[in-house]
Design an enzyme around this catalytic site. Structure first.
Site, PDB file in Angstrom:
ATOM      1  N   ARG A  89       0.850  -1.194   0.000  1.00 29.03           N
ATOM      2  CA  ARG A  89       0.000   0.000   0.000  1.00 29.03           C
ATOM      3  C   ARG A  89       0.883   1.241   0.000  1.00 29.03           C
ATOM      4  NH1 ARG A  89      -3.580  -0.529   4.725  1.00 29.03           N
ATOM      5  NH2 ARG A  89      -4.749  -1.937   3.380  1.00 29.03           N
ATOM      6  N   ARG A 158      -2.250   6.096   9.926  1.00 28.59           N
ATOM      7  CA  ARG A 158      -2.397   5.641   8.550  1.00 28.59           C
ATOM      8  C   ARG A 158      -2.444   6.833   7.592  1.00 28.59           C
ATOM      9  NH1 ARG A 158      -4.424   0.266   8.316  1.00 28.59           N
ATOM     10  NH2 ARG A 158      -3.426  -0.869  10.026  1.00 28.59           N
ATOM     11  N   LYS A 221      -4.019   0.952  14.891  1.00 27.30           N
ATOM     12  CA  LYS A 221      -3.983   1.955  13.822  1.00 27.30           C
ATOM     13  C   LYS A 221      -4.745   3.209  14.247  1.00 27.30           C
ATOM     14  CE  LYS A 221      -7.860  -0.409  11.589  1.00 27.30           C
ATOM     15  NZ  LYS A 221      -8.259  -1.221  10.437  1.00 27.30           N
ATOM     16  N   LYS A 223      -6.479   6.743  12.405  1.00 24.97           N
ATOM     17  CA  LYS A 223      -6.851   7.303  11.106  1.00 24.97           C
ATOM     18  C   LYS A 223      -7.249   8.769  11.244  1.00 24.97           C
ATOM     19  CE  LYS A 223      -8.291   2.843   9.227  1.00 24.97           C
ATOM     20  NZ  LYS A 223      -9.370   2.055   8.590  1.00 24.97           N
ATOM     21  N   CYS A 442     -14.797  -3.924  -0.346  1.00 26.36           N
ATOM     22  CA  CYS A 442     -13.397  -4.189  -0.030  1.00 26.36           C
ATOM     23  C   CYS A 442     -12.873  -5.275  -0.968  1.00 26.36           C
ATOM     24  CB  CYS A 442     -13.252  -4.615   1.430  1.00 26.36           C
ATOM     25  SG  CYS A 442     -13.914  -6.262   1.774  1.00 26.36           S
ATOM     26  N   CYS A 448      -7.225 -11.351   0.574  1.00 28.72           N
ATOM     27  CA  CYS A 448      -7.252 -10.932   1.972  1.00 28.72           C
ATOM     28  C   CYS A 448      -7.385 -12.128   2.894  1.00 28.72           C
ATOM     29  CB  CYS A 448      -8.398  -9.950   2.218  1.00 28.72           C
ATOM     30  SG  CYS A 448      -8.505  -9.407   3.940  1.00 28.72           S
ATOM     31  N   CYS A 487     -15.628  -9.201   5.679  1.00 29.99           N
ATOM     32  CA  CYS A 487     -15.502  -9.609   7.079  1.00 29.99           C
ATOM     33  C   CYS A 487     -15.997  -8.462   7.948  1.00 29.99           C
ATOM     34  CB  CYS A 487     -14.054  -9.987   7.420  1.00 29.99           C
ATOM     35  SG  CYS A 487     -12.953  -8.566   7.659  1.00 29.99           S
ATOM     36  N   CYS A 491     -13.599  -2.505   6.169  1.00 31.67           N
ATOM     37  CA  CYS A 491     -12.718  -1.633   5.392  1.00 31.67           C
ATOM     38  C   CYS A 491     -13.485  -0.785   4.384  1.00 31.67           C
ATOM     39  CB  CYS A 491     -11.648  -2.457   4.685  1.00 31.67           C
ATOM     40  SG  CYS A 491     -10.456  -3.220   5.806  1.00 31.67           S
TER      41      CYS A 491
END
Length: 577
Positions: A89, A158, A221, A223, A442, A448, A487, A491
């Site tokens: 990424r 992020r 994380k 954001k 996603c 994934c 899931c 995302c």
């Protein structure tokens, strides 16, 4: 980051015995500032993967180890290791890149990334299908155009997001500049990155800790995003820290500050939930960077480092109380936040097609379904953007809805850009339904490792079947937001969509209804662990009712609450009720 008010609370660190810290916290602390044994793993010729501990550390380097799940069972039967490959990424603050950078991304995707690029929901680009031996060449290629992958993943800040609003060119430029500076300030310094990927020699002598992150970085994380009303394209309420631009007569006056958003949850734990951020005050533009530092430092020092599923900032706020967290932020800032200003959002979608900014430049926003750029028998999206990049003199802007803007097109180039887009199938969205244009998925299968069900590969066909229902009920042109995630991690931000789907098992999803059209309200579970037939039957009923009884300008998410299909969600803790 050097504000003395944000130095780590060492007394709290000492109150956490090592044996009580999570395994990930102990790994970070002992990783030699994120070096681990990554170098040895990359050099190991006997496997296509890396050591388990290095897979976690490499996330800080912007890299996820994955494997081809379509082949997993067959390879297991043949007693072969998984078909390891990597996702990389790119760090791209605000989603802005130059034509030269785009051409390099395109080249690297063709050489090392399976001839495909993925536009993400956080305004950047992902490479998939990268083999271990191609990691260094790819990252070194990014360096040639001043791009890197630092902090694109891992327990740190992020990639910083920034609204794309072509109508407000000068205002967007001011907000984007702050987003870029916030990103540059928040990333780890990471000597390990330059040594591992660029081949730089390690400096002799003891290495100082990361000046802000220390040895254990963030608990999870973090954001950050900047929104420019009336468009909430970054879904600012889903950010750990959101800045909502306040302008007067086109001039930036400052930002409302929102804290505590996050989408991730677990089906197995009612103690996990999505949460929307709360607006806590106002700062001027010159106070933005110190505010980033103060807010992040509160989470750094008080976030849960024992239970990883409870380590996001949203739980810290709910545990300690919003008023306490706000007061602690202000204590570290050394000043009180101002009163929040009035603002209004009207949408979180993209304005597709041509727009003209207040500076007279033209901007062409292209719909890229689920962000996937590749070449196929009926389209050549990757080729088309390469052809445009070769003649474009402005910039590219990746949107939070997985679309792309050909920005700052002068009058003389507009006809050529449009012709290239048309020739390569990049303008096909003019024939799509409003639902498809407001849908998002996603990646999920096959790359994934967390995916429990299909998402990107399945949503387009599901939308086609829902489009038949929309036509039946006369709703084809009515915008409705729809998000699918493979899931519960969310995302694609499914828990704020008017129609949200979260994967439970192959072919099975939770169906959520009632999110706010511009991202201002969480949705609620309507059907649990159901397949396609039940999803379509449920939507046929609710959409039919909506078509016959909606009031003027009423959105579908508002209607299903008014009609009693679901109760409104009033807080994160209320989500699982």
């Amino acid at each position: 980051m050097s504000n003395p008010h944000t130095e780590p609370d060492r007394s709290r660190d000492l109150s956490q015995p090592v044996e009580r810290l999570s395994a990930d916290e102990r790994l970070k602390a002992a990783s030699d500032q994120l070096r681990g044994t990554i170098g040895a793993s990359l050099a190991d010729p006997l496997t296509g993967g890396v050591a388990d501990t290095d897979t976690k550390l490499m996330k800080f380097h912007g890299i996820y180890q994955q494997d081809d799940r379509d082949l997993r069972d067959e390879r297991r039967r043949q007693k072969l290791e998984p078909a390891f490959q990597f996702m990389i990424r790119v760090r791209m603050p605000g989603g802005v890149c130059t034509p030269a950078q785009w051409l390099k991304l395109d080249q690297l995707a063709r050489e090392n990334g399976g001839e495909t690029l993925r536009l993400t929901t956080r305004q950047t680009v992902q490479f998939h299908w990268v083999l271990k031996d191609d990691l260094r060449p790819l990252i070194q290629g990014l360096r040639e155009v001043q791009l890197d992958t630092i902090s694109a993943c891992g327990d740190d800040a992020r990639g910083v997001m920034c609204s794309i609003n072509p109508h407000l060119s000068s205002l967007h430029a001011a907000v984007y500049d702050l987003a870029r500076r916030a990103s540059d300030q928040a990333i780890p310094r990471m000597h390990a990155y330059r040594e591992t990927w660029y081949g730089e020699t390690r400096i002799e002598g003891p290495e100082p800790e990361e000046p802000f992150y220390g040895k254990t970085y963030m608990p999870r994380k973090f954001k950050i995003g900047f929104a420019v009303p009336p468009v909430n394209d970054i879904d600012v309420y889903t950010q750990d820290l959101g800045f909502i631009a306040i302008a007067e007569r086109g001039e930036l006056k400052g930002f409302n500050v929102a804290i505590g958003g996050g989408m991730g949850r677990s089906d197995q734990s009612a103690a996990t939930y999505p949460r929307l951020a709360d607006v806590i005050g106002f700062v001027t533009p010159d106070q933005v960077l110190v505010t980033c530092e103060a807010v992040m430092s509160v989470q750094r020092d008080y976030g849960d480092r024992k239970e990883r599923s409870h380590a996001r900032f949203k739980y810290t706020i709910d545990d300690l109380g919003l008023d306490w967290v706000k007061a602690e932020i202000e204590r570290r800032l050394g000043f009180a936040l101002g009163n929040a200003h009035q603002f209004a959002f009207t949408t979180n979608g993209d304005a597709l097609g041509w727009q003209t900014g207040d500076d007279g430049a033209h901007h062409l926003t292209l719909f890229i379904e689920n962000g996937r750029l590749s070449n196929g028998p009926d389209h050549a999206l990757l080729d088309g953007l390469r052809a445009i990049a070769r003649v474009h003199v402005g910039t590219f802007r990746l949107t939070p809805n997985q679309n792309i803007v050909i920005a700052q097109v002068p009058d003389a180039n507009r006809e050529q850009i449009e012709r290239l887009a048309e020739e390569h199938g990049l303008l096909a969205h003019v024939r799509d339904s409003a639902l498809r244009l407001n849908s998002m998925a996603c990646v999920a299968m096959p790359t994934c490792g967390l995916a429990m069900a299909e998402s990107e590969r399945y949503l387009p066909s599901l939308v086609t079947k829902i489009e038949a229902l929309l036509e039946k009920h006369g709703l084809t042109d009515v915008p409705i937001t729809m998000r699918m995630s493979g899931c519960p991690n969310g995302c694609s931000r499914p828990y704020i969509a008017e129609i949200g789907l979260s994967g439970r098992a192959p072919g099975k999803y939770n169906l959520y209804l009632g999110g706010g059209f511009h991202g201002e309200r969480l949705n609620r579970l309507y059907r649990e662990n159901v397949g396609e037939q039940t999803i379509l039957e449920s939507l046929d009923t609710t959409l039919g009712h909506f078509a016959s009884e909606r009031v003027e300008h009423e959105h579908f998410g508002d209607f299903v609450i008014r009609a009693g299909y679901v109760d409104p969600v009033t807080s994160g803790r209320d989500f699982n009720r």
